[in-house]
Write a protein that holds these residues in place. Structure first.
Motif, short mmCIF file in Angstrom:
data_model
loop_
_atom_site.label_atom_id
_atom_site.label_comp_id
_atom_site.label_asym_id
_atom_site.label_seq_id
_atom_site.Cartn_x
_atom_site.Cartn_y
_atom_site.Cartn_z
N ASN A 29 8.71 -5.03 7.75
CA ASN A 29 7.91 -6.25 7.58
C ASN A 29 6.46 -5.83 7.34
O ASN A 29 6.13 -4.64 7.36
N LYS A 30 5.59 -6.81 7.12
CA LYS A 30 4.20 -6.51 6.78
C LYS A 30 3.25 -6.83 7.94
O LYS A 30 2.06 -7.05 7.74
N LYS A 31 3.83 -6.82 9.15
CA LYS A 31 3.03 -7.25 10.30
C LYS A 31 1.92 -6.30 10.69
O LYS A 31 1.01 -6.67 11.41
N SER A 32 1.98 -5.04 10.22
CA SER A 32 0.91 -4.12 10.59
C SER A 32 -0.33 -4.36 9.72
O SER A 32 -1.38 -3.80 9.99
N TYR A 33 -0.21 -5.19 8.68
CA TYR A 33 -1.43 -5.50 7.92
C TYR A 33 -1.70 -6.99 7.72
O TYR A 33 -2.85 -7.39 7.70
N GLN A 34 -0.66 -7.81 7.62
CA GLN A 34 -0.93 -9.25 7.49
C GLN A 34 -1.10 -9.88 8.86
O GLN A 34 -0.62 -9.37 9.87
N GLY B 162 0.82 -1.21 0.00
CA GLY B 162 0.00 0.00 0.00
C GLY B 162 0.86 1.26 0.00
O GLY B 162 2.08 1.21 -0.19
N ILE B 163 0.17 2.37 0.23
CA ILE B 163 0.83 3.67 0.20
C ILE B 163 1.32 4.05 1.60
O ILE B 163 0.58 3.90 2.58
N ILE B 164 2.55 4.52 1.65
CA ILE B 164 3.12 4.84 2.95
C ILE B 164 2.93 6.32 3.28
O ILE B 164 3.20 7.20 2.46
N LEU B 165 2.40 6.54 4.48
CA LEU B 165 2.20 7.90 4.98
C LEU B 165 2.70 7.92 6.42
O LEU B 165 2.32 7.06 7.21
N LYS B 166 3.56 8.84 6.71
CA LYS B 166 4.15 8.95 8.06
C LYS B 166 4.70 7.61 8.56
O LYS B 166 4.37 7.17 9.67
N GLU C 261 3.99 4.56 7.86
CA GLU C 261 3.14 3.37 7.97
C GLU C 261 2.27 3.24 6.72
O GLU C 261 1.94 4.23 6.08
N VAL C 262 1.92 2.00 6.39
CA VAL C 262 1.04 1.79 5.24
C VAL C 262 -0.35 2.33 5.61
O VAL C 262 -0.96 1.87 6.57
N ASP C 263 -0.80 3.32 4.85
CA ASP C 263 -2.05 3.99 5.19
C ASP C 263 -3.23 3.25 4.56
O ASP C 263 -3.30 3.09 3.35
N ASN C 264 -4.14 2.83 5.42
CA ASN C 264 -5.26 2.00 4.97
C ASN C 264 -6.12 2.69 3.91
O ASN C 264 -6.32 2.19 2.81
N ASP C 265 -6.63 3.88 4.28
CA ASP C 265 -7.69 4.46 3.45
C ASP C 265 -7.16 5.05 2.14
O ASP C 265 -7.83 4.97 1.11
N LEU C 266 -5.93 5.58 2.20
CA LEU C 266 -5.30 6.05 0.96
C LEU C 266 -5.09 4.87 0.01
O LEU C 266 -5.28 4.98 -1.21
N THR C 267 -4.68 3.76 0.60
CA THR C 267 -4.41 2.56 -0.21
C THR C 267 -5.68 2.05 -0.88
O THR C 267 -5.65 1.62 -2.03
#
Ligand code: PBG
Length: 333
Positions: A225-230, A138-142, A144-150
């Protein structure tokens, strides 16, 4: 339970195991060509067939070579494929812009395949990772991968793939709310029959390592890593919640990934939701089996087929596997 009434020697379970015909007669699961989905790596150019260091016998195909290769496999019964692009570093950017470009490698491949083999099912990953410099979905903002922008980007990617003729969109990004937002933009844009196969139970797994080599996404840059979303591989209830939500949002089918170390999740998903359930035998599982086979530790045919039947037994309706070409040949012998 009636199990307890059966006693030795009136019951000898070995009786029905003794002969091949009766073993076949009573086997509870079978693998057919229709259960097999071939994940394919795409590369630009013509007449290109590249090896992948981390995945012996797996290649990257330019579109023309893929079209030639598909002819034989379709004759063997290949039913569907899943497309994954290798994108040159120079074409990637921070936001994975190329993902939403109708002229990208995936869209051109979909069109070429649908033109030549309209009956072949085409599944495409919806996620930005092949197209982003940092390798995230996804798209990184500050930081972290930003959920809603993504979500906005994924919708746009879904629409260009649907427009190119993709049959099944497979969001593999693990953003919250992506199935609902994708479903509604598909409905609004005239793609009411495009299916969604949600990678609902997708774990943050080290078994994806060789895949990242195959698509050239390299090492992840911050976050590492992708732990904040997977999903956390310590959890099983959480996966059921993910699946329930994705079904409510409009997923036509769901996926569990990785495969063999996660058969408990496949089994639980199928028994709790009774919805079409797919499983992905991922790159690391493939490479583990391949290297054990190569060094003579495991028997090729036995170990590959056993892994397939275990997926079926656990409750999978179909299996993404890099062994697809091998399996199709063997199933036709
Ligand atoms: C991208 C994606 C991945 C895989 C499929 N889609 C990698 C990841 O999430 O990092 C892995 C497949 C494999 O290992 O074979 N979102």
């Amino acid at each position: 339970m009636t199990y307890t009434r059966r006693k030795f020697p009136s019951t000898r379970l070995r009786r029905s195991r003794m002969k091949e015909f009766s073993r076949k007669m009573i086997s509870e699961h079978v693998l057919t060509v229709d259960d097999i989905i071939w994940p394919v790596f795409l590369v630009e150019g013509t007449n290109n067939l590249e090896n992948i260091d981390a995945m012996p016998n797996v290649h990257r195909y330019s579109i023309d070579v893929l079209l030639d290769t598909l002819e034989d496999l379709i004759n063997l019964g290949l039913n569907s494929i899943a497309l994954f692009p290798y994108i040159e570093h120079d074409l990637k950017d921070q936001d994975g812009s190329l993902a939403c470009d109708p002229g990208n490698l995936v869209c051109r491949a979909i069109k070429a395949i649908k033109n030549e083999y309209p009956q072949l099912g085409v599944i495409c990953d919806i996620a930005l990772d092949p197209f982003t410099i940092h390798g995230h979905d996804g798209i990184i903002l500050k930081g972290e991968v930003d959920n809603d922008l993504t979500l906005q980007k994924l919708n746009a990617q879904a629409l260009v793939y649907a427009d190119a003729g993709c049959d099944i969109l497979a969001p593999s990004d693990m953003m919250d709310g992506r199935v609902a937002s994708m479903r509604s933009s598909l409905e609004d844009n005239g793609f009411k029959d495009t299916m969604i196969m949600s990678y609902a139970a997708k774990y943050a797994s080290s078994f994806y390592g060789p895949f990242r080599n195959a698509i050239g996404s390299g090492k992840l840059i911050e976050p590492k890593n992708k732990k904040s979303y997977q999903l956390d591989f310590a959890n099983s209830n959480e996966a059921m919640h993910e699946i329930a939500i994705d079904i409510a949002e409009g997923a036509d089918m769901i996926m569990v990934k990785p495969g063999l170390p996660y058969l408990d999740i496949v089994n639980r998903a199928k028994s709790e939701f009774k919805i079409p359930t797919l499983v992905y035998q991922v790159s690391g599982e493939y490479s583990m089996l391949r290297s054990a086979i190569k060094s003579g530790i495991l028997n090729e045919e036995d170990s590959i087929f056993e892994s397939m039947l275990c997926f079926k037994r656990a409750g999978a309706d179909a299996i993404f596997t890099y062994f697809a070409p091998y399996l199709l040949k063997k199933l036709n012998e």
